[in-house]
Design a protein around this motif. Structure first.
Motif, short mmCIF file in Angstrom:
data_model
loop_
_atom_site.label_atom_id
_atom_site.label_comp_id
_atom_site.label_asym_id
_atom_site.label_seq_id
_atom_site.Cartn_x
_atom_site.Cartn_y
_atom_site.Cartn_z
N ALA A 1 0.92 -6.31 6.90
CA ALA A 1 0.97 -7.17 5.61
C ALA A 1 -0.48 -7.28 5.01
CB ALA A 1 1.44 -8.56 6.02
N TRP A 2 -1.47 -7.36 6.08
CA TRP A 2 -2.92 -7.40 5.83
C TRP A 2 -3.27 -6.27 4.88
CZ3 TRP A 2 -7.32 -9.15 9.62
CH2 TRP A 2 -8.52 -9.27 8.75
N TYR A 3 -3.00 -5.08 5.29
CA TYR A 3 -3.14 -3.79 4.80
C TYR A 3 -2.55 -3.73 3.22
CZ TYR A 3 -3.04 1.33 3.58
OH TYR A 3 -3.18 2.41 2.96
N HIS A 4 -1.32 -4.20 3.26
CA HIS A 4 -0.61 -3.99 1.61
C HIS A 4 -1.26 -5.25 0.86
CE1 HIS A 4 2.25 -0.75 2.11
NE2 HIS A 4 2.15 -1.08 3.47
N HIS A 5 -1.63 -6.19 1.56
CA HIS A 5 -2.39 -7.38 0.74
C HIS A 5 -3.68 -6.69 -0.05
CE1 HIS A 5 -4.05 -10.82 -0.67
NE2 HIS A 5 -5.15 -10.71 -0.16
N LEU A 6 -4.26 -5.56 0.78
CA LEU A 6 -5.43 -4.78 0.13
C LEU A 6 -5.23 -3.48 -0.75
CD1 LEU A 6 -7.47 -4.78 3.47
CD2 LEU A 6 -7.74 -6.40 1.49
N HIS A 7 -3.76 -3.45 -0.73
CA HIS A 7 -3.42 -2.25 -1.60
C HIS A 7 -1.92 -2.71 -2.44
CE1 HIS A 7 -5.52 -0.27 1.65
NE2 HIS A 7 -5.98 0.56 0.89
N PRO A 8 -2.03 -3.63 -3.31
CA PRO A 8 -1.13 -3.94 -4.18
C PRO A 8 -0.45 -3.00 -5.00
CG PRO A 8 -3.23 -4.82 -4.97
CD PRO A 8 -3.57 -4.17 -3.81
N VAL A 9 0.75 -3.03 -5.19
CA VAL A 9 1.54 -2.01 -6.18
C VAL A 9 2.01 -2.91 -7.33
CG1 VAL A 9 1.94 -0.47 -4.37
CG2 VAL A 9 3.54 -2.37 -4.90
N THR A 10 2.30 -1.96 -8.30
CA THR A 10 2.81 -2.65 -9.64
C THR A 10 3.88 -1.92 -9.82
OG1 THR A 10 0.73 -3.09 -10.59
CG2 THR A 10 2.46 -3.06 -12.12
N ILE A 11 5.46 -2.57 -9.82
CA ILE A 11 6.37 -1.98 -10.14
C ILE A 11 7.02 -2.88 -11.23
CG2 ILE A 11 8.75 -1.20 -9.37
CD1 ILE A 11 7.34 -0.72 -6.66
N ASP A 12 7.82 -2.15 -12.50
CA ASP A 12 8.34 -2.84 -13.40
C ASP A 12 7.73 -4.04 -13.77
OD1 ASP A 12 10.62 -1.07 -12.60
OD2 ASP A 12 11.61 -2.40 -11.67
N GLY A 13 6.42 -3.80 -13.88
CA GLY A 13 5.69 -4.70 -14.49
C GLY A 13 5.22 -6.03 -13.73
N PHE A 14 5.66 -5.99 -12.40
CA PHE A 14 5.17 -6.87 -11.41
C PHE A 14 4.25 -6.59 -10.49
CE2 PHE A 14 9.67 -8.22 -12.29
CZ PHE A 14 9.33 -9.64 -12.77
N THR A 15 3.20 -6.97 -10.28
CA THR A 15 2.31 -6.72 -9.17
C THR A 15 2.37 -7.49 -8.22
OG1 THR A 15 0.65 -6.07 -11.20
CG2 THR A 15 -0.28 -6.59 -8.80
N PHE A 16 2.39 -6.92 -7.03
CA PHE A 16 2.86 -7.43 -5.76
C PHE A 16 2.13 -6.81 -4.43
CE2 PHE A 16 6.35 -5.01 -4.25
CZ PHE A 16 6.81 -4.42 -5.65
N ASP A 17 2.29 -7.49 -3.36
CA ASP A 17 1.54 -6.78 -2.03
C ASP A 17 2.98 -6.13 -1.27
OD1 ASP A 17 -0.77 -7.90 -2.88
OD2 ASP A 17 -0.29 -9.78 -1.78
N VAL A 18 3.71 -7.09 -1.07
CA VAL A 18 5.13 -6.61 -0.55
C VAL A 18 6.35 -7.12 -1.08
CG1 VAL A 18 4.21 -6.59 1.84
CG2 VAL A 18 4.64 -8.61 1.00
N ASP A 19 7.32 -6.45 -0.73
CA ASP A 19 8.54 -7.10 -1.13
C ASP A 19 9.31 -7.75 -0.10
OD1 ASP A 19 10.21 -5.30 0.03
OD2 ASP A 19 10.70 -4.31 -1.96
N ASN A 20 10.33 -8.34 -0.20
CA ASN A 20 11.32 -9.41 0.86
C ASN A 20 12.35 -8.34 1.47
OD1 ASN A 20 12.84 -9.01 -1.43
ND2 ASN A 20 13.94 -11.04 -0.94
N THR A 21 12.34 -6.98 1.21
CA THR A 21 13.22 -6.19 2.00
C THR A 21 12.67 -5.12 2.83
OG1 THR A 21 13.16 -4.34 0.30
CG2 THR A 21 14.63 -5.96 -0.25
N THR A 22 13.58 -4.45 3.40
CA THR A 22 12.95 -3.45 4.43
C THR A 22 12.21 -2.42 3.85
OG1 THR A 22 15.20 -2.55 4.44
CG2 THR A 22 14.77 -3.86 6.36
N ASN A 23 12.06 -2.29 2.55
CA ASN A 23 10.94 -1.54 1.88
C ASN A 23 9.66 -1.67 2.42
OD1 ASN A 23 12.92 -0.51 -0.12
ND2 ASN A 23 12.27 -1.76 -1.49
N PHE A 24 9.42 -3.04 2.89
CA PHE A 24 8.05 -3.36 3.36
C PHE A 24 8.53 -4.01 4.81
CE2 PHE A 24 6.92 -2.94 -0.72
CZ PHE A 24 5.73 -2.58 -0.90
#
Lengths: 296, 212
Positions: free
Chosen positions: B103-126
Motif C-alpha cells: 500500500a505504501w508503494y502504491h501511495h507513492l505511485h498513484p494512477v489515474t483511470i477514468d478520470g479518478f486519481t487513486f492509490d489502490v482500489d478495493n478489489t484484487t487488482n490491488f
C-alpha cells in the motif's frame, strides 16, 4: 420360437424377486448388530466424504465417554487437510435435529453405538426443516463438547468467540439497543452504546455440501439485526474460524419518509478468496485450463 | 565515400536529431523514494469499484468514487481479507508487512483511470479491501509491525508482492519470483519460523527498518 416367457418361468422369477426383497433388512440395527462398521455408518449421509476424515481431537475427546466397539478393521487415519479443519466425518451418527431445542441425547456421536442412537427424521414427528421457535440453549450452556446441531448439517463441536457490531449505514455511528439474532442457534443479543453485542460462543458451521469437494476453510453464520425505525438487516456468510476471537459489522438503514416499500436489507459476505482459488484449482482440467493453475 | 562526404553526412544526421529532439519525450529522472525522504502515509485513496451481480466488488467494474481511508485502518481492513485471521500470528505479521509495504508503494505511485486519481482500489487488482472487516488477531499483527518497514537496504520503498500459493507447501517457486506465497507464510510459521525469517525467505536483498 417362443416370444413370451412361460407361466412357470414368470412364477419362478416372481418368487425369486420376493425372496430377494424379503432378504433385505428393514431394520439395519438388527442385521448390523454383529458388524461394527455397519452400525457406524448407519444413518450417515453416504455422499459426504469417506469415513476416514474424523479429526483426531474429536476421537480422543470421545474416547473417555464411551468405548467404541472393538472392530477388526484398522482405525482409519485422518487426512491432513481435514484433520486440521476439525470437521466431523460421516462415520459419526448424525444427531437428532432436535426440534424441541433440548440438548441432543446422543451421548457420544462418534462412538458408533447403536444404543440410544438418534435416527434422523425419527420418533419426534416434527420435521427438521420446521423446528419450534423455542431457542435452544447456547453452545456455551451446552458445553463445547457437543455441537449445536446435527453434524450432518455441518455443525461441529468447535466454537469461536464472536461479537457483532451494529452501525448506521449512512452515518456509520454505532446503534445502541439493537437486537441481534444469530440464526443458527437462535441466540439473541442487545448492542451496547458502542454498538457491540457481548462476546459469545458461536458455532463453526461449514457447508456440508462442499466437504467432498474441497475442505471449506472457514465456517459461515447468519445474523439478523432489528431496531425500531430501521430496516431489518440480514447478514449472511459471517466467516467463523474456530478458536479465535472475531467480529463482524451489520449495517442498518433508517426508514425515511420517502421509503414506500420497506423490506429487509441483505448483505452476503463473500467466501474468502483463498478458498475460491483452491476451489477453482480443484476441478481444473488440462483441456480447458482457463486462467491456469495458481502460480506466482 | 570520402572523408569529407562522411563528415557532411554525420553533420546532417546530427542536425536532424537536434531538430526532432523537442518532439521526443525526455527521459524520466526519478529520485528513489526511501523511508528517509518520505513519511509513512496517513491517508490512502481507495477507488471503490462497482459490485458485480452477486454483490462483490468487481475488479473490472466501473469506479464509483474514491474514498480517503486512514492508512492504518486500510491495512487492518485488508489483512483479514487477504490472510486468514485464524492463521499463525507470525504468518499474519508477515502478511501485515506485505500489505503495508504494498500500500505504501502504491501511495507513492498513484494512477489515474477514468478520470479518478487513486492509490489502490478495493478489489484484487490491488488488495481486497472491505470496510470495517478488521479482526482482533489481524489487528494485533498489524500493531506489531506498525513501527517497522521492509525495504531495500538503502531504504528504498518497493512493492512487496504476494499471491495465494499452495497449501502445506513451502512454495519455492514464489521465492524465485520474489513474491510471498500466502499459504507459504502459514507453512513456514507452523514450522516455527518468525515473520522476519518468512519475509527473508520470499524477498531477497531486503532489510527490516525501524521507522522514526
Amino acid at each position: 420360437m417362443k416370444r413370451h416367457p412361460s407361466k412357470r418361468s414368470v412364477i419362478i422369477a416372481s418368487l425369486l424377486a420376493s425372496a430377494i426383497v424379503v432378504a433385505i433388512p428393514t431394520q439395519p440395527q438388527i442385521g448390523a448388530l454383529r458388524h461394527a462398521h455397519a452400525r457406524t455408518l448407519h444413518g450417515a449421509i453416504a455422499a459426504m466424504a469417506p469415513a476416514g476424515i474424523d479429526p483426531v481431537e474429536q476421537r480422543t475427546e470421545a474416547a473417555p465417554q464411551a468405548k467404541p466397539p472393538v472392530s477388526e478393521a484398522p482405525a482409519p487415519q485422518p487426512r491432513a487437510r481435514d484433520a486440521g479443519n476439525g470437521k466431523p466425518g460421516p462415520g459419526k451418527v448424525p444427531v437428532q435435529p432436535n426440534p424441541s431445542g433440548s440438548k441432543p441425547k446422543a451421548s457420544n456421536p462418534s462412538s458408533g453405538s447403536s444404543a440410544g442412537q438418534a435416527k434422523p427424521n425419527a420418533s419426534s414427528g416434527a420435521s427438521p426443516a420446521t423446528p419450534k421457535p423455542v431457542p435452544p440453549p447456547s453452545p456455551a450452556a451446552q458445553g463445547n463438547d457437543q455441537p449445536a446441531g446435527p453434524e450432518s448439517w455441518g455443525y461441529t463441536r468447535k466454537t469461536a468467540k464472536l461479537r457483532i457490531r451494529v452501525i448506521d449505514g449512512r452515518t456509520k455511528e454505532p446503534i445502541d439497543g439493537a437486537e441481534v439474532v444469530l440464526i443458527e442457534t437462535e441466540q439473541r443479543f442487545k448492542t451496547d452504546a458502542q454498538g457491540f453485542t457481548p462476546w459469545f460462543d458461536a458455532p463453526v458451521i461449514r457447508n456440508p455440501k462442499y466437504r467432498p469437494m474441497v475442505a471449506e476453510l472457514h465456517g459461515q453464520l447468519g445474523a439478523i439485526a432489528y431496531k425500531d425505525g430501521y430496516r431489518d438487516s440480514i447478514h449472511l456468510g459471517i466467516r467463523v474460524h474456530e478458536g479465535i476471537r472475531q467480529q463482524t459489522t451489520i449495517w442498518m438503514y433508517k426508514i425515511g419518509p420517502a421509503d414506500r416499500r420497506i423490506e429487509p436489507v441483505l448483505y452476503q459476505e463473500p467466501y474468502h478468496h483463498l478458498w475460491l482459488i483452491q476451489l477453482a484449482d480443484k476441478f481444473r482440467s488440462h483441456t480447458q485450463p482457463g486462467e491456469g493453475p495458481e502460480r506466482p | 565515400m570520402t572523408r569529407v562526404q562522411r563528415t557532411i553526412s554525420l553533420l546532417c544526421a546530427s542536425c536532424g536529431f537536434a531538430a526532432i529532439a523537442p518532439i521526443l519525450p525526455a527521459p524520466r529522472v526519478e529520485a528513489a523514494q526511501t523511508i528517509y525522504n518520505t513519511s509513512p502515509p496517513s491517508v490512502i485513496r481507495v477507488a471503490i469499484r462497482e459490485n458485480n451481480a452477486s454483490g462483490e466488488p468487481d475488479p473490472r467494474g466501473r469506479i464509483i468514487y474514491v474514498e480517503a481511508v486512514p492508512f492504518a485502518t486500510y491495512c487492518e481492513d485488508v489483512l483479514p481479507n487477504e490472510w486468514f485471521p485464524s492463521w499463525h500470528p507470525e504468518a499474519l505479521k508477515a502478511g501485515a508487512m506485505a500489505v503495508k509495504m504494498f500500500a505504501w508503494y502504491h501511495h507513492l505511485h498513484p494512477v489515474t483511470i477514468d478520470g479518478f486519481t487513486f492509490d489502490v482500489d478495493n478489489t484484487t487488482n490491488f488488495q481486497h479491501f472491505q470496510e470495517m472487516s478488521s479482526q482482533p488477531t489481524t489487528n494485533a499483527a498489524f500493531q506489531a509491525i506498525q513501527k517497522l518497514a521492509y525495504t531495500k537496504p538503502n531504504g528504498e520503498i518497493v512493492e512487496l508482492n504476494y499471491s495465494a500459493g499452495y497449501e502445506n507447501d513451502p512454495n519455492w517457486q514464489y521465492r524465485n519470483a520474489q513474491k510471498m506465497a500466502q499459504w507459504g507464510s502459514e507453512y513456514w510459521a507452523r514450522k516455527g519460523q518468525s515473520y522476519l525469517q518468512i519475509l527473508q525467505f520470499y524477498y531477497q536483498n531486503r532489510a527490516l527498518m525501524r521507522l522514526q
